[in-house]
Design a protein around this motif. Structure first.
Motif, PDB file in Angstrom:
ATOM      1  N   ARG A 147      41.438  35.407  38.423  1.00 26.99           N
ATOM      2  CA  ARG A 147      40.290  35.555  39.310  1.00 26.99           C
ATOM      3  C   ARG A 147      40.739  36.229  40.597  1.00 26.99           C
ATOM      4  O   ARG A 147      41.805  35.925  41.110  1.00 26.99           O
ATOM      5  N   LYS A 149      39.701  37.804  44.647  1.00 23.88           N
ATOM      6  CA  LYS A 149      38.781  37.776  45.788  1.00 23.88           C
ATOM      7  C   LYS A 149      39.274  38.724  46.876  1.00 23.88           C
ATOM      8  O   LYS A 149      40.451  39.060  46.948  1.00 23.88           O
ATOM      9  N   PRO A 170      34.387  36.759  45.631  1.00 22.08           N
ATOM     10  CA  PRO A 170      34.984  37.227  44.382  1.00 22.08           C
ATOM     11  C   PRO A 170      34.380  38.529  43.857  1.00 22.08           C
ATOM     12  O   PRO A 170      33.204  38.827  44.076  1.00 22.08           O
ATOM     13  N   THR A 189      30.748  37.527  41.782  1.00 22.83           N
ATOM     14  CA  THR A 189      30.836  36.977  40.430  1.00 22.83           C
ATOM     15  C   THR A 189      32.250  36.488  40.151  1.00 22.83           C
ATOM     16  O   THR A 189      33.207  37.252  40.296  1.00 22.83           O
ATOM     17  N   ASP A 190      32.389  35.224  39.765  1.00 24.11           N
ATOM     18  CA  ASP A 190      33.705  34.703  39.408  1.00 24.11           C
ATOM     19  C   ASP A 190      34.167  35.338  38.103  1.00 24.11           C
ATOM     20  O   ASP A 190      33.434  35.321  37.104  1.00 24.11           O
ATOM     21  N   ASN A 191      35.363  35.893  38.109  1.00 26.03           N
ATOM     22  CA  ASN A 191      35.874  36.550  36.912  1.00 26.03           C
ATOM     23  C   ASN A 191      36.252  35.541  35.839  1.00 26.03           C
ATOM     24  O   ASN A 191      36.922  34.546  36.091  1.00 26.03           O
TER      25      ASN A 191
END
Length: 237
Positions: A147, A149, A170, A189-191
């Motif tokens: 993830r 950011k 993110p 959007t959170d990966n």
């Protein structure tokens, strides 16, 4: 049907087919980062009277899956009624997003990085007039297996006060495609980390080669016109 009319129809077909190929080709290579967004931003320390700093990031970026490289436009603005005075912008990466270069900016020492950050650059913005803005080209890498950011603080020139901070916000996707040439990531959007393994994406439909988009479009136009010509010929005979 006269030969002159046949020649005119044939010329129109060539033009229409060429236009279809050009439109499809241009659409396929378009690289649009989308409109700027202040998503995840908030005021922190009180800014000088009449000064209203903020930042924007693209709503979408694209990551090259072979090199993991991406490019991001970071913009700092003064939406107030007075000049900002000397300010600076920080561009900081977290997790799978690592900032490698920001045009006109200097890398932060490790001890200057916020907790959890892996990279960062300081950009001397100077004074922004009311309604003024300044954009920076940011080079970064993104690991789809993690993830990632990014954070954009706007500070006083000495770094003692932070007037505005966007993030850490993110960039990510819930459907990573590591076997494609590139993967689009959306801001906020959170990966969902890409699963390891697999040399090819799943195949669907009829097995076999598929015509390129441009060739397929031209073939469809030619087939439709051939049917039209046959109908007219039967009516005239």
């Amino acid at each position: 049907m006269s030969s002159r009319r046949l020649t005119a129809i044939a010329g129109s077909l060539v033009t229409a087919s060429f236009s279809a190929v050009m439109i499809l080709a241009c659409t396929a290579v378009a690289d649009d980062q989308g409109p700027g967004s202040a998503k995840g931003g908030k005021a922190v320390d009180e800014a000088p009277a009449g000064v209203r700093p903020s930042t924007t990031l693209p709503s979408r970026i694209s990551v090259d899956n072979s090199s993991r490289k991406t490019a991001i436009n970071a913009t700092v603005k003064n939406g107030g009624s007075k000049e900002s005075g000397d300010i600076r912008l920080l561009v900081v990466g977290f997790g799978g997003l690592r900032v490698t270069h920001v045009q006109g900016c200097s890398p932060l020492d490790r001890k200057e990085l916020p907790a959890g950050a892996n990279s960062g650059f300081a950009c001397p913005v100077g004074a922004l007039a009311p309604g003024g803005s300044r954009s920076y080209s940011v080079d970064a890498t993104y690991d789809l297996g993690r993830r990632g950011k990014i954070c954009l603080p706007v500070q006083s020139a000495d770094g003692r006060q932070t007037y505005w901070q966007q993030g850490p916000v993110p960039f990510g996707t819930t459907n990573p495609s590591p076997n494609a040439p590139a993967t689009p990531l959306l801001l906020g959007t959170d990966n969902k980390p890409a699963a390891p393994g697999g040399d090819q994406l799943p195949r669907t439909g009829v097995d076999g080669d598929v015509l390129p988009l441009g060739a397929a479009g031209a073939a469809l136009i030619a087939a439709g016109t051939a049917g039209l010509w046959w109908t007219r010929r039967r009516q005239e005979t």
